[in-house]
Design a protein around this motif. Structure first.
Motif, PDB file in Angstrom:
ATOM      1  N   TYR A 249      38.558  45.562  38.469  1.00 56.92           N
ATOM      2  CA  TYR A 249      38.283  44.743  37.285  1.00 56.92           C
ATOM      3  C   TYR A 249      39.559  43.978  36.954  1.00 56.92           C
ATOM      4  O   TYR A 249      40.645  44.554  36.908  1.00 56.92           O
ATOM      5  CB  TYR A 249      37.890  45.612  36.090  1.00 56.92           C
ATOM      6  CG  TYR A 249      36.566  46.332  36.236  1.00 56.92           C
ATOM      7  CD1 TYR A 249      35.400  45.803  35.677  1.00 56.92           C
ATOM      8  CD2 TYR A 249      36.485  47.538  36.920  1.00 56.92           C
ATOM      9  CE1 TYR A 249      34.182  46.469  35.809  1.00 56.92           C
ATOM     10  CE2 TYR A 249      35.271  48.202  37.062  1.00 56.92           C
ATOM     11  CZ  TYR A 249      34.126  47.668  36.497  1.00 56.92           C
ATOM     12  OH  TYR A 249      32.926  48.325  36.630  1.00 56.92           O
ATOM     13  N   LEU A 250      39.419  42.686  36.705  1.00 55.11           N
ATOM     14  CA  LEU A 250      40.573  41.831  36.438  1.00 55.11           C
ATOM     15  C   LEU A 250      40.284  40.917  35.265  1.00 55.11           C
ATOM     16  O   LEU A 250      39.239  40.257  35.219  1.00 55.11           O
ATOM     17  CB  LEU A 250      40.883  40.989  37.687  1.00 55.11           C
ATOM     18  CG  LEU A 250      41.782  39.765  37.550  1.00 55.11           C
ATOM     19  CD1 LEU A 250      43.167  40.147  37.047  1.00 55.11           C
ATOM     20  CD2 LEU A 250      41.897  39.050  38.897  1.00 55.11           C
ATOM     21  N   CYS A 251      41.188  40.888  34.299  1.00 55.42           N
ATOM     22  CA  CYS A 251      41.067  39.965  33.174  1.00 55.42           C
ATOM     23  C   CYS A 251      42.432  39.339  32.910  1.00 55.42           C
ATOM     24  O   CYS A 251      43.403  40.043  32.613  1.00 55.42           O
ATOM     25  CB  CYS A 251      40.566  40.682  31.917  1.00 55.42           C
ATOM     26  SG  CYS A 251      40.268  39.558  30.513  1.00 55.42           S
ATOM     27  N   GLY A 252      42.497  38.024  33.053  1.00 59.58           N
ATOM     28  CA  GLY A 252      43.761  37.333  32.849  1.00 59.58           C
ATOM     29  C   GLY A 252      43.560  35.832  32.951  1.00 59.58           C
ATOM     30  O   GLY A 252      42.446  35.346  33.160  1.00 59.58           O
ATOM     31  N   PRO A 253      44.650  35.066  32.836  1.00 56.13           N
ATOM     32  CA  PRO A 253      44.550  33.602  32.940  1.00 56.13           C
ATOM     33  C   PRO A 253      44.179  33.189  34.357  1.00 56.13           C
ATOM     34  O   PRO A 253      44.387  33.949  35.320  1.00 56.13           O
ATOM     35  CB  PRO A 253      45.959  33.128  32.555  1.00 56.13           C
ATOM     36  CG  PRO A 253      46.842  34.300  32.841  1.00 56.13           C
ATOM     37  CD  PRO A 253      46.025  35.515  32.562  1.00 56.13           C
ATOM     38  N   PRO A 254      43.620  31.983  34.531  1.00 54.25           N
ATOM     39  CA  PRO A 254      43.172  31.536  35.858  1.00 54.25           C
ATOM     40  C   PRO A 254      44.200  31.687  36.982  1.00 54.25           C
ATOM     41  O   PRO A 254      43.835  32.131  38.080  1.00 54.25           O
ATOM     42  CB  PRO A 254      42.795  30.072  35.608  1.00 54.25           C
ATOM     43  CG  PRO A 254      42.345  30.059  34.185  1.00 54.25           C
ATOM     44  CD  PRO A 254      43.274  31.012  33.476  1.00 54.25           C
TER      45      PRO A 254
END
Length: 341
Positions: free
Chosen positions: A301-306
């Motif tokens: 799972y990854l959540c961050g800026p492009p």
């Protein structure tokens, strides 16, 4: 009568969570709660109500015909909601837009309980909400209307679902619309929200998990980890939390607390700034040992800026890494509000 929670995920990103009795069919429960799922016959004959069960236990019985749902489809997780009787909480993907079911994103209100500023890095916003506020899947987000602006901003929940306090980790953007409002917000101020939304949410945990958070992209992982605590997850879970500057590294004590309550959870922090005093300088891809990848038998799972999302994707490709599943969400910081001369 006790009931199960059924998350209906529509193809336009809207999620509605309904209660379904232990002997009640999902189609009937949805209709009872004013959500008109696709249907025609409601007798297991036409197949119009076919959806996909993404998680949970359920019984389909044998009162439907093969033309409506073949055995191969049933093995692949397809269900007829007119026949589906849950035996646990479930997540069901509905292959139409929420508007086609005469439903949509719920609108609800909250009042400011706390606003904590982490220097120039971020704010934590905590809202008091009514007990009947919409439930959400850990990892999803909500649109929050910025008072007096006619605009909204999107933020992931950092709190567990079902609580009467909802929290959000919000980047402090100089001149930003929400940042400016949070800087003067007072306890009791009212906010209007729309949601929940998004397809980035925690799936059933049946193997090791690797979480990659960039900056305030930590928020959805806090909600996911609390859900794992409640579920008593035993699989290894590792989080790599990367930020740009030393001061951006916030809520580490929250992760330390979770590590005390969630067996098998560990985390690593890193700072990209070359001038950092942090013991681990660099990006998340530089602090990703082979052990946390479990030879590909891992859900990522990854959540961050492009740029972070793209860098991780390229890293996986270059290293020949093919995770069992890869879920990600990109977020873009809204531009500051222009000030007239």
């Amino acid at each position: 009568m006790s009931s199960y929670r059924i998350a209906l995920n529509f193809e336009d990103g809207v999620t509605r969570i309904i209660g379904c009795g232990p002997k009640e069919k999902v189609l009937d429960a949805a209709f009872r709660q004013r959500i008109n799922l696709p249907m025609d016959c409601s007798d297991g004959v036409c197949g119009t109500c076919k959806c996909r069960a993404e998680s949970g236990q359920y019984d389909l019985g044998d009162d439907y015909i093969d033309d409506a749902l073949s055995s191969d489809e049933a093995e692949q997780g397809l269900v007829l909601t007119c026949q589906m009787i849950p035996q646990s909480d479930c997540v069901v993907a509905v292959p139409v837009a929420s508007t086609a079911c005469k439903t949509g994103s719920a609108k609800f209100g909250g009042k400011v309980a706390e606003v904590t500023a982490f220097g120039e890095a971020a704010f934590e916003l905590v809202l008091e909400v009514a007990a009947d506020a919409p439930a959400f899947l850990p990892g999803q987000y909500v649109n929050i209307a910025v008072p007096g602006s006619g605009q909204h901003r999107s933020y992931s929940f950092s709190s567990p679902s079902g609580a009467t306090r909802m929290s959000f980790l919000i980047k402090n953007v100089p001149g930003g619309l929400m940042s400016g409002w949070l800087g003067k917000a007072a306890t009791g101020d009212a906010l209007e929200m729309t949601g929940p939304l998004g397809s980035f949410y925690l799936r059933p945990v049946d193997k090791p998990v690797l979480m990659l958070a960039g900056g305030t992209g930590l928020a959805p992982f806090l909600a996911m980890l609390e859900e794992m605590v409640q579920q008593g997850v035993q699989h290894p879970v590792h989080l790599i939390y990367g930020v740009t500057r030393d001061q951006d590294l916030v809520l580490v004590e929250r992760l330390e607390d979770i590590a005390q309550r969630l067996s098998g959870f560990s985390f690593t922090t890193c700072v990209a700034d070359a001038a950092t005093t942090h013991p681990r300088q660099g990006y998340v891809t530089q602090h990703m040992p082979a052990a946390v990848l479990h030879d590909g038998a891992v859900d990522v799972y990854l959540c961050g800026p492009p740029p972070m999302v793209e860098a991780v994707q390229k890293h996986f490709q270059a290293q020949g890494i093919a995770p069992a599943s890869f879920h990600y969400e990109k977020f873009v910081t809204s531009q500051p509000v222009a000030v007239a001369a």
